[in-house]
Design a protein around this motif. Structure first.
Motif, PDB file in Angstrom:
ATOM      1  N   ILE A 109       0.887  -1.170   0.000  1.00 25.94           N
ATOM      2  CA  ILE A 109       0.000   0.000   0.000  1.00 25.94           C
ATOM      3  C   ILE A 109       0.922   1.215   0.000  1.00 25.94           C
ATOM      4  CG2 ILE A 109      -1.929   1.139   1.140  1.00 25.94           C
ATOM      5  CD1 ILE A 109      -2.403  -1.886   0.290  1.00 25.94           C
ATOM      6  N   ILE A 110       0.813   2.059  -1.056  1.00 27.45           N
ATOM      7  CA  ILE A 110       1.804   3.129  -1.216  1.00 27.45           C
ATOM      8  C   ILE A 110       1.190   4.530  -1.303  1.00 27.45           C
ATOM      9  CG2 ILE A 110       3.519   1.542  -2.145  1.00 27.45           C
ATOM     10  CD1 ILE A 110       2.907   2.624  -4.953  1.00 27.45           C
ATOM     11  N   GLY A 111      -0.051   4.678  -0.863  1.00 25.95           N
ATOM     12  CA  GLY A 111      -0.611   6.026  -0.736  1.00 25.95           C
ATOM     13  C   GLY A 111      -1.630   6.385  -1.770  1.00 25.95           C
ATOM     14  N   PHE A 116      -3.944   5.143   2.491  1.00 26.22           N
ATOM     15  CA  PHE A 116      -3.258   4.743   3.717  1.00 26.22           C
ATOM     16  C   PHE A 116      -4.265   4.597   4.860  1.00 26.22           C
ATOM     17  CE2 PHE A 116       0.975   6.656   2.189  1.00 26.22           C
ATOM     18  CZ  PHE A 116       1.533   5.408   1.969  1.00 26.22           C
ATOM     19  N   GLY A 117      -5.192   5.531   4.965  1.00 23.35           N
ATOM     20  CA  GLY A 117      -6.202   5.474   6.021  1.00 23.35           C
ATOM     21  C   GLY A 117      -7.152   4.298   5.864  1.00 23.35           C
ATOM     22  N   LEU A 118      -7.545   3.998   4.647  1.00 16.99           N
ATOM     23  CA  LEU A 118      -8.465   2.894   4.368  1.00 16.99           C
ATOM     24  C   LEU A 118      -7.927   1.561   4.892  1.00 16.99           C
ATOM     25  CD1 LEU A 118     -11.030   1.865   2.779  1.00 16.99           C
ATOM     26  CD2 LEU A 118      -9.489   1.566   0.827  1.00 16.99           C
ATOM     27  N   PHE A 119      -6.628   1.372   4.798  1.00 17.27           N
ATOM     28  CA  PHE A 119      -6.025   0.102   5.179  1.00 17.27           C
ATOM     29  C   PHE A 119      -5.557   0.041   6.636  1.00 17.27           C
ATOM     30  CE2 PHE A 119      -6.068  -0.332   0.634  1.00 17.27           C
ATOM     31  CZ  PHE A 119      -6.294  -1.688   0.442  1.00 17.27           C
ATOM     32  N   LEU A 120      -5.737   1.113   7.411  1.00 16.26           N
ATOM     33  CA  LEU A 120      -5.290   1.099   8.807  1.00 16.26           C
ATOM     34  C   LEU A 120      -5.758  -0.135   9.578  1.00 16.26           C
ATOM     35  CD1 LEU A 120      -5.292   4.767  10.150  1.00 16.26           C
ATOM     36  CD2 LEU A 120      -3.474   3.081  10.398  1.00 16.26           C
TER      37      LEU A 120
END
Length: 182
Positions: A109-111, A116-120
């Protein structure tokens, strides 16, 4: 299907990925971090990034999901057989990865910020590189809620724990911390 989601980000002291115009300033570019990042991408079965994330010279050779709100679910990317447009609200990442031909493995996951927030809640590992003495007021944050909340606090809140810092550029005091899910 079994995927392991691994995040990669380099941020300023105030948790920003880029300046207010969306540009990554030279002060946030660290050769050792770029090498670390590229090794991670080389090992990944696929990448996930937003439509504004910077393309790499090797991007056309990598399987990629490019997140966008401009489609209902998934759609081919013209001229890029290894890429697929993906709307996270339209179809699960697992379904999109399967459509891309990726059955399992590490997914980098590279932004940007929203991705980034979706995958927290889903990261197995998040590699967070910090560049001290660089601030980007009004810039693009690594996660939603930054800078009000630090990236480290959000990673902790998401159930990840920090590993030992690994020096990348001692002259600039730049290090990466790999946060892992227990």
């Amino acid at each position: 299907m079994s995927y392991r989601f691994i995040g990669y980000a380099i941020v300023s002291e105030d948790g920003m990925l880029a300046d207010a115009s969306g540009t990554i300033p030279p002060s946030l570019i660290v050769k050792a971090d770029q090498d670390f990042f590229m090794r991670g991408l080389d090992a990944a079965a696929a990448l996930v990034h937003g439509r504004n994330s910077a393309e790499q010279p090797t991007s056309p050779n990598r399987r990629r999901l490019i997140a966008t709100r401009g489609i209902a679910a998934t759609a081919p990317v013209t001229g890029q057989p290894n890429a697929l447009h993906w709307n996270p609200k339209g179809v699960s990442v697992e379904t999109a990865l399967a459509e891309l031909g990726v059955a399992d493995g590490d997914v980098a996951i590279i932004g940007g910020t929203d991705i980034f927030g979706l995958f927290l809640p889903s990261y197995a590992i998040f590699h967070l590189t910090r560049v001290p003495n660089v601030t980007l007021p009004g810039g693009l944050p690594v996660f939603p809620r930054v800078p009000t909340v630090t990236p480290e606090a959000l990673l902790t809140e998401a159930g990840l724990s920090p590993g030992k810092a690994m020096a990348l550029d001692e002259s600039r005091n730049v290090s990466v911390v790999s946060w892992q899910r227990s």
